[in-house]
Enzyme design. Structure first.
Site, PDB file in Angstrom:
ATOM      1  N   ASN A 162       7.304  -4.471  -9.812  1.00 39.82           N
ATOM      2  CA  ASN A 162       8.146  -4.171 -10.977  1.00 39.82           C
ATOM      3  C   ASN A 162       8.973  -5.358 -11.454  1.00 39.82           C
ATOM      4  O   ASN A 162       9.115  -5.576 -12.648  1.00 39.82           O
ATOM      5  CB  ASN A 162       9.026  -2.947 -10.701  1.00 39.82           C
ATOM      6  N   GLU A 261      13.888  -2.545   1.258  1.00 34.43           N
ATOM      7  CA  GLU A 261      14.491  -2.043   0.016  1.00 34.43           C
ATOM      8  C   GLU A 261      13.481  -1.069  -0.584  1.00 34.43           C
ATOM      9  O   GLU A 261      12.400  -1.495  -1.020  1.00 34.43           O
ATOM     10  CB  GLU A 261      14.780  -3.189  -0.946  1.00 34.43           C
ATOM     11  N   CYS A 295      13.984   0.074  -9.335  1.00 37.87           N
ATOM     12  CA  CYS A 295      14.384   1.026  -8.297  1.00 37.87           C
ATOM     13  C   CYS A 295      15.779   1.566  -8.537  1.00 37.87           C
ATOM     14  O   CYS A 295      16.148   2.609  -8.018  1.00 37.87           O
ATOM     15  CB  CYS A 295      14.326   0.347  -6.942  1.00 37.87           C
ATOM     16  N   GLU A 474      20.670  -6.954   2.056  1.00 33.93           N
ATOM     17  CA  GLU A 474      20.433  -8.365   1.760  1.00 33.93           C
ATOM     18  C   GLU A 474      21.429  -8.786   0.693  1.00 33.93           C
ATOM     19  O   GLU A 474      22.042  -7.953   0.034  1.00 33.93           O
ATOM     20  CB  GLU A 474      18.982  -8.588   1.334  1.00 33.93           C
TER      21      GLU A 474
HETATM   22  P1  NAD Z   1       4.259  -0.066  -2.882  1.00 37.03           P
HETATM   23  O1  NAD Z   1       4.996   0.400  -1.697  1.00 37.03           O
HETATM   24  O2  NAD Z   1       3.086   0.710  -3.336  1.00 37.03           O
HETATM   25  O3  NAD Z   1       3.724  -1.542  -2.664  1.00 37.03           O
HETATM   26  C1  NAD Z   1       4.599  -2.605  -2.346  1.00 37.03           C
HETATM   27  C2  NAD Z   1       3.836  -3.666  -1.590  1.00 37.03           C
HETATM   28  O4  NAD Z   1       3.438  -3.152  -0.331  1.00 37.03           O
HETATM   29  C3  NAD Z   1       2.571  -4.147  -2.278  1.00 37.03           C
HETATM   30  O5  NAD Z   1       2.474  -5.531  -2.116  1.00 37.03           O
HETATM   31  C4  NAD Z   1       1.478  -3.420  -1.522  1.00 37.03           C
HETATM   32  O6  NAD Z   1       0.237  -4.075  -1.549  1.00 37.03           O
HETATM   33  C5  NAD Z   1       2.059  -3.427  -0.126  1.00 37.03           C
HETATM   34  N1  NAD Z   1       1.557  -2.390   0.769  1.00 37.03           N
HETATM   35  C6  NAD Z   1       1.168  -1.133   0.464  1.00 37.03           C
HETATM   36  N2  NAD Z   1       0.808  -0.473   1.574  1.00 37.03           N
HETATM   37  C7  NAD Z   1       0.973  -1.321   2.621  1.00 37.03           C
HETATM   38  C8  NAD Z   1       0.767  -1.227   4.027  1.00 37.03           C
HETATM   39  N3  NAD Z   1       0.339  -0.094   4.602  1.00 37.03           N
HETATM   40  N4  NAD Z   1       1.040  -2.306   4.786  1.00 37.03           N
HETATM   41  C9  NAD Z   1       1.498  -3.440   4.244  1.00 37.03           C
HETATM   42  N5  NAD Z   1       1.691  -3.596   2.915  1.00 37.03           N
HETATM   43  C10 NAD Z   1       1.456  -2.538   2.103  1.00 37.03           C
HETATM   44  O7  NAD Z   1       5.357  -0.190  -4.029  1.00 37.03           O
HETATM   45  P2  NAD Z   1       5.117  -0.555  -5.560  1.00 37.03           P
HETATM   46  O8  NAD Z   1       4.382   0.595  -6.180  1.00 37.03           O
HETATM   47  O9  NAD Z   1       4.562  -1.914  -5.646  1.00 37.03           O
HETATM   48  O10 NAD Z   1       6.620  -0.600  -6.124  1.00 37.03           O
HETATM   49  C11 NAD Z   1       7.286   0.519  -6.616  1.00 37.03           C
HETATM   50  C12 NAD Z   1       8.181   1.105  -5.549  1.00 37.03           C
HETATM   51  O11 NAD Z   1       9.047   0.101  -5.054  1.00 37.03           O
HETATM   52  C13 NAD Z   1       9.118   2.183  -6.068  1.00 37.03           C
HETATM   53  O12 NAD Z   1       9.183   3.208  -5.109  1.00 37.03           O
HETATM   54  C14 NAD Z   1      10.467   1.498  -6.162  1.00 37.03           C
HETATM   55  O13 NAD Z   1      11.575   2.332  -6.081  1.00 37.03           O
HETATM   56  C15 NAD Z   1      10.395   0.557  -5.023  1.00 37.03           C
HETATM   57  N6  NAD Z   1      11.302  -0.571  -5.229  1.00 37.03           N
HETATM   58  C16 NAD Z   1      12.467  -0.615  -4.520  1.00 37.03           C
HETATM   59  C17 NAD Z   1      13.363  -1.664  -4.724  1.00 37.03           C
HETATM   60  C18 NAD Z   1      14.672  -1.750  -3.994  1.00 37.03           C
HETATM   61  O14 NAD Z   1      15.325  -2.792  -4.081  1.00 37.03           O
HETATM   62  N7  NAD Z   1      15.105  -0.726  -3.290  1.00 37.03           N
HETATM   63  C19 NAD Z   1      13.050  -2.656  -5.628  1.00 37.03           C
HETATM   64  C20 NAD Z   1      11.854  -2.571  -6.327  1.00 37.03           C
HETATM   65  C21 NAD Z   1      10.972  -1.530  -6.111  1.00 37.03           C
HETATM   66  O1  6OD Z   2      19.071  -7.501  -8.011  1.00 34.55           O
HETATM   67  C1  6OD Z   2      18.550  -7.517  -6.888  1.00 34.55           C
HETATM   68  O2  6OD Z   2      18.842  -8.366  -6.034  1.00 34.55           O
HETATM   69  C2  6OD Z   2      17.558  -6.504  -6.527  1.00 34.55           C
HETATM   70  N1  6OD Z   2      17.115  -6.525  -5.248  1.00 34.55           N
HETATM   71  C3  6OD Z   2      17.141  -5.617  -7.450  1.00 34.55           C
HETATM   72  C4  6OD Z   2      16.190  -4.604  -7.205  1.00 34.55           C
HETATM   73  C5  6OD Z   2      15.651  -3.939  -8.220  1.00 34.55           C
HETATM   74  C6  6OD Z   2      14.673  -2.934  -8.015  1.00 34.55           C
HETATM   75  O3  6OD Z   2      13.746  -2.697  -8.762  1.00 34.55           O
END
Ligand code: NAD
Ligand code: 6OD
Length: 493
Positions: A162, A261, A295, A474
């Site tokens: 994202n 995260e 997120c 972090e």
């Molecule tokens: P995802 O979990 O599908 O994938 C993230 C990464 O993990 C990708 O690189 C993927 O290839 C890898 N991956 C998937 N399965 C794996 C496994 N079993 N072992 C190792 N690696 C694996 O997430 P996404 O769809 O790319 O991103 C969207 C999600 O991320 C949403 O749920 C969002 O809320 C979350 N997100 C959280 C934050 C935060 O800071 N809390 C920030 C951004 C996105």
């Molecule tokens: O601003 C940041 O440092 C951070 N980790 C943002 C996360 C956004 C999630 O999509």
């Protein structure tokens, strides 16, 4: 794999300072979400490639990187930051090709933050205090205790799609600042900026093996190979909570350090005494920025009853003024979702909301776009009211441009609804009553609370979630806590 693309549109692995194909010659297709067209072929790392990357990273720990004076290392981080800014347009184009996000967003958020992440951790490490205790002893001469920091080792950095550049550098920068080496596994949807960063590493003289990139998927691919590799000491992961669970299990054998995260279902709480226009503008951003694929986005909005109807009407008007389309066109506010598959998921929630009895205030479908964007993965910004608080659309993270708005009568009721979730990433509170703001901030079960703003970041502050939203913090010194090991030294005087 489809037909061949030109060499310029091949995205390779970056291992030991060199761009290379996967050992077994596998490629997968990458798509531009704004057009739906294939835009590149990406080398898919096998377990053998991941092994090569981890070994290169291990060697680099004791090579010129390991012996480099800290000040020099931190100068290199500052140079990376400067170089990203010098190559601003390259990073901008790469980010937009991968995500389709509007140039107005990527140029204000993603690329500058990519550079800023290296600057801030260069300075955090420079100013890092260490603890020291004078310890009394029986002979009266005492002892001196102080703590040394050592790098963790090789850190596996697993990233989502994202905010690909922002979130990857948010982890790579502190990892390198603390003296680690990294193997990055970008999302399969967004391979470009991590690869481009490899060029930057070479340009500024980062020793080979310090920064490595392996492309591929999760289970049975590069992601799993990285999380289970015995040479990896820590995994920092941003992505879905369900993926976090899988990685936690995979990393258990090696007792790896973990920082997660994860997802969110974040509430925004709007009190009748708020600055109305600011609350509407802030909520529009928090619900729809990056097509809802942040997120931190607010998918649950709670509005005090006296201003409920007015607020819903204002948010509807704002959502309907959002212009989707060509990321490079002036006036485009919203890009597409990341993929056809993710659009299917978001549209299935749009359908579910209807089945669950939502009143669809606006949106709920796909915008009609022509030209190059006709096949892009766009959806309409969508607002619902009238759902039960236990409805799936109110409970589950959609990760699209949608929110549910519910009224509340008392602060206690708002708090109870906001906290009724397994997630706990962030919350936003809109009120002019400071006493109430403090009270709410303390009572909301989330890692971050914004008052009268949203996504305003100071990179020295702790970032992370509670519950299903994450493990650890972090940011600033909190990143240092994760990316280094403390060693106590006790000297008898
Ligand atoms: P995802 O979990 O599908 O994938 C993230 C990464 O993990 C990708 O690189 C993927 O290839 C890898 N991956 C998937 N399965 C794996 C496994 N079993 N072992 C190792 N690696 C694996 O997430 P996404 O769809 O790319 O991103 C969207 C999600 O991320 C949403 O749920 C969002 O809320 C979350 N997100 C959280 C934050 C935060 O800071 N809390 C920030 C951004 C996105
Ligand atoms: O601003 C940041 O440092 C951070 N980790 C943002 C996360 C956004 C999630 O999509």
């Amino acid at each position: 794999m489809g037909s061949e693309v030109s060499d310029a549109r091949k995205i390779r692995l970056f291992i030991d300072g060199q761009f290379c194909d996967a050992a077994d010659g596998r490629w997968f297709d990458a798509f531009n979400p704004a057009t739906g067209q294939r835009c590149a072929q990406v080398a898919e790392a096998s377990a053998a490639d991941v092994d090569r990357a981890v070994n290169a990273a291990r060697r680099a720990l004791t090579g010129p990187w390991g012996t480099m004076p800290v000040g020099e290392r931190l100068d290199l981080l500052a140079a990376i930051s400067d170089r990203i800014m010098r190559r601003f347009d390259d990073f901008l184009d790469a980010e937009i090709m991968d995500t389709g996000k509007p140039v107005s967003l990527a140029s204000k958020l993603d690329v500058p933050r990519g550079a800023a992440n290296f600057k801030i951790f260069s300075s955090v490490l420079r100013d890092l205090p260490t603890e020291c205790f004078q310890t009394p002893t029986a002979d009266g001469r005492g002892a001196l205790n102080y703590a040394l920091r050592a790098p963790l080792g090789v850190v596996g950095v697993i990233c989502p799609w994202n905010l690909p550049l922002l979130l990857m550098t948010w982890k790579v920068a502190p990892a390198l600042a603390c003296g680690n080496t990294v193997v990055v596994k970008p999302s399969e949807e967004t391979p470009s900026t991590a690869t481009l960063l490899g060029e930057v590493m070479n340009e500024v003289g980062v020793p080979k093996g310090v920064y490595n990139v392996v492309h591929g998927f999760g289970p049975g691919s590069a992601g799993e190979a990285l999380t289970t590799h015995p040479g990896v000491s820590g995994i920092t992961f941003t992505g879905e909570s369900a993926t976090g669970k899988a990685i936690m299990k995979a990393a258990a054998d090696g007792i790896k350090h973990l920082s997660f995260e994860l997802g969110g279902k974040n509430p925004s709480i709007i009190f009748a005494d708020c600055d109305f226009d600011a609350a509407v503008a802030g909520t529009l951003r928090s619900a729809f920025m990056n097509c809802g694929q942040v997120c931190l986005c607010s998918e649950r909005v709670y509005v005090e009853r006296p201003i409920f109807d007015r607020f819903v009407a204002a948010l509807k008007e704002g959502a309907e003024a959002i212009v989707p389309g060509d990321p490079y066109a002036d006036g485009t506010h919203m890009g597409p979702l990341i993929s056809a598959q993710h659009r299917q998921k978001v549209l299935s929630y749009y359908e579910l909301a209807r089945q669950e009895g939502a009143n669809v205030v606006t949106g709920g479908g796909v915008p009609e776009l022509g030209g190059d964007q006709a096949e892009g993965f766009y959806v309409q910004p969508t607002i619902w009211t009238g759902l039960d608080e236990q409805a799936r659309c109110v409970k589950e993270e959609v990760f699209g441009p949608c929110c549910h708005i519910a009224p509340f009568d008392t602060e206690q009721e708002a708090l109870q609804m906001a906290n009724d979730t397994q997630y706990g990433l962030c919350a936003a509170v809109w009120t002019q009553n400071l006493t109430r703001a403090h009270r709410m901030a303390a009572a909301l079960e989330a890692g971050l609370v914004w008052v009268n703003t949203w996504f305003l970041r100071d990179l020295r502050t702790p970032f992370g979630g509670v519950g299903l939203s994450g493990v650890g913090r972090e940011g600033g010194v909190h990143s240092v806590e994760f990316y280094s090991e403390l060693k106590n030294v006790c000297i008898k005087l």
